[in-house]
Design an enzyme around this catalytic site. Structure first.
Site, PDB file in Angstrom:
ATOM      1  N   GLU A 324      24.449  17.595  11.229  1.00  0.00           N
ATOM      2  CA  GLU A 324      25.118  17.947  12.494  1.00  0.00           C
ATOM      3  C   GLU A 324      26.547  18.450  12.295  1.00  0.00           C
ATOM      4  O   GLU A 324      27.451  18.090  13.040  1.00  0.00           O
ATOM      5  CB  GLU A 324      25.114  16.731  13.438  1.00  0.00           C
ATOM      6  CG  GLU A 324      23.711  16.343  13.833  1.00  0.00           C
ATOM      7  CD  GLU A 324      23.650  15.073  14.681  1.00  0.00           C
ATOM      8  OE1 GLU A 324      22.944  15.119  15.702  1.00  0.00           O
ATOM      9  OE2 GLU A 324      24.270  14.056  14.324  1.00  0.00           O
TER      10      GLU A 324
HETATM   11  C1  ACM Z   1      21.163  12.104  12.109  1.00  0.00           C
HETATM   12  O1  ACM Z   1      20.410  11.451  12.849  1.00  0.00           O
HETATM   13  N1  ACM Z   1      22.148  12.811  12.616  1.00  0.00           N
HETATM   14  C2  ACM Z   1      20.984  12.119  10.673  1.00  0.00           C
END
Ligand code: ACM
Length: 518
Positions: A324
């Site tokens: 992310e």
């Molecule tokens: C995640 O759940 N952002 C690895």
């Protein structure tokens, strides 16, 4: 009876050891081979635990077994290397090559139980099997009525995968050393061998770094919702690592980069591209923070952190996150990973990253942790599969299967639901080897169940979200593919209910499981 045919409850009225004796192999994860035969063994006040002469690791496991059994049995259970016969015997045999680094054989008969392994980890796992063969009341911390009988026969058991992990996010909410130790003990019971600690995120930095002291002192001073947060001193962290090692778990520490870094950016203004430190963050949004990929100081920071963390880590792996990174351009992300992965190698560790790492160039030998969903797009899955064919190992943590923070159903509290509801059958009923199209089975290093803690803030929350789904990950990671089957699994899981209750774990009473009482 041979192999898995011996697993499961005997039909009512069938000849056998009687209703009080758990059928051999009625354990989680189910052993690779179970051959019931002969008479059972009953632990009594005269039972001794025999260990090999001159093998301190075996003696330690013997002492651990005694400490598990003494409170409920009330027996002395001395640990001895005097060579006497009968009772419980733990023995290493280097000739048992087929048992590998973690396998064991458990033989039970009228005179005793012998656990044989090639390496101490195998003995430790065999002890967990012995423990689960006993009545659930053995888990209680006060004296209980026996008898303490183990069905007769032979279990021969080796794991399917070498990487069988569980993650605890101590960043979104901080958990104490005592809470982490309880988690370690719970993992060990189910033969999990990796403890992944998510040590940094936007909401908190949880490990003391001497060269950047404000990371923990300031960056660790809050958490989601604005509580006091916390961090581990190096001494406390070593205590966790050493406790995990005593349970044959390897700690995999994670510093998430280049995103998920607000706690670090808030602690040191110079890490920000504009030189201005943002405020601490106590919400639950993701994707808004990034280390400054162009600044030389970023790499001084990263190297200092990796060096200090590697020095605290006897295990092989260092997890650098990489998920992310929505506030980092793709080019910057690739450049950052190209610079940071060699630093991990420089300090003797192997890179683990979330599977977005496969969008950069994973280092040789790196592991990528897949956290996508069934509905994840084909292009993303294909990128992961291509990396796997190119030598990157995979840890499978599909969010809609193994994320322990997902709600079981709309009624579950706490929990999130962005990956959907994950009831017990959904968490169990899939095959890691066949999960991602185009991935060679040999590229799958194992599975991991992550517990994110945006909504999880207490020990009771951990227990309810992890149990019983943690056991799905444990069985998928350990048991052979041929043993997989929901109907048999849910019966063996049902038999774990009284054990979890005896351990004081207030687990989710899933309506999919015919829970037993004892
Ligand atoms: C995640 O759940 N952002 C690895």
């Amino acid at each position: 009876m041979a192999g898995l045919a011996g697993v499961g409850a005997a039909p009512p009225g069938a000849p056998g050891p009687g209703p009080a004796v758990r059928p051999l192999g009625e354990v989680v994860p189910v052993p690779a081979s179970v051959r019931p035969s002969g008479a059972p063994y009953t632990i009594t006040a005269r039972t001794r635990i025999h260990v090999d002469h001159g093998a301190p690791e075996v003696r330690r496991i013997g002492a651990y077994l005694a400490s598990l059994l003494r409170p409920a049995t009330g027996y002395a259970l001395p640990v001895t290397d005097d060579g006497g016969k009968g009772g419980i015997r733990l023995r290493l045999s280097h000739r048992e090559k087929a048992l590998g680094p973690e396998g064991y054989r458990l033989r039970s008969g009228r005179l005793g139980v012998t656990i044989t392994a090639r390496a101490p980890a195998g003995l430790f796992h065999g002890v967990q099997t012995l423990r689960q063969q006993l009545p659930a009341a053995v888990e209680r911390d006060s004296r209980q009525a026996g008898p303490w009988t183990v069905a007769g026969g032979t279990i021969t058991d080796v794991p399917r995968y070498g990487y069988r992990g569980a993650m605890l996010d101590v960043s979104r909410h901080f958990f104490t050393v005592a809470q982490v130790k309880r988690w370690i003990d719970q993992l060990a019971l189910y033969k999990i061998n990796k403890l992944h600690l998510h040590l940094s995120d936007d909401q908190g930095w949880r490990i003391a770094i001497d060269s950047w002291p404000r990371l923990a002192a300031y960056g660790g001073s809050t958490q989601v919702g604005g509580g006091p947060g916390g961090h581990y001193t190096k001494a406390q962290y070593r205590e966790i690592v050493s406790y995990a090692a005593s349970r044959h778990l390897e700690v995999v520490p994670e510093i998430d980069m280049p995103g998920h870094t607000n706690a670090a950016l808030a602690s040191y203004a110079e890490l920000n591209c504009d030189g201005v430190a943002p405020p601490l963050y106590t919400g639950t949004a993701v994707g808004f923070s990034s280390l400054c990929v162009d600044k030389p100081v970023t790499y001084d920071f990263v190297e200092d952190v990796i060096r200090e963390l590697a020095a605290l880590t006897p295990g092989r792996y260092l997890h650098i996150g990489g998920d992310e990174a929505h506030s980092t351009s793709h080019a910057d992300y690739v450049a950052f990973m190209d610079r940071v992965q060699p630093v991990v190698a420089k300090y003797g560790k192997t890179v683990v990253g979330w599977h977005q790492l496969t969008g950069a160039d994973p280092a040789k030998g790196a592991l990528a942790q897949y956290w996508g969903l069934d509905r994840t797009g084909d292009a993303e899955k294909a990128k992961v599969a291509a990396a796997a064919r190119n030598g990157t190992g995979l840890i499978l943590s599909p969010a809609d299967r193994l994320y322990l923070d997902m709600k079981y159903s709309e009624k579950t509290e706490p929990g999130l639901s962005w990956a959907g509801y994950v009831e017990v059958r959904r968490s169990y009923d899939w095959d890691p080897a066949a999960y991602l199209p185009g991935v060679p089975a040999s590229a799958v290093a194992g599975v991991e169940a992550p517990l994110w803690t945006e909504t999880v803030s207490t020990g009771a929350h951990i227990d309810r979200m992890a149990f019983p789904r943690l056991l799905s990950a444990a069985e998928l990671g350990w048991s052979p593919a041929a043993s997989h089957g929901w109907e048999a699994y849910r019966e063996r899981l049902a038999a774990q209910g009284p054990r979890l209750a005896a351990l004081g774990i207030d687990f989710h009473r899933s309506p999919q499981v015919p829970w037993r009482t004892e």
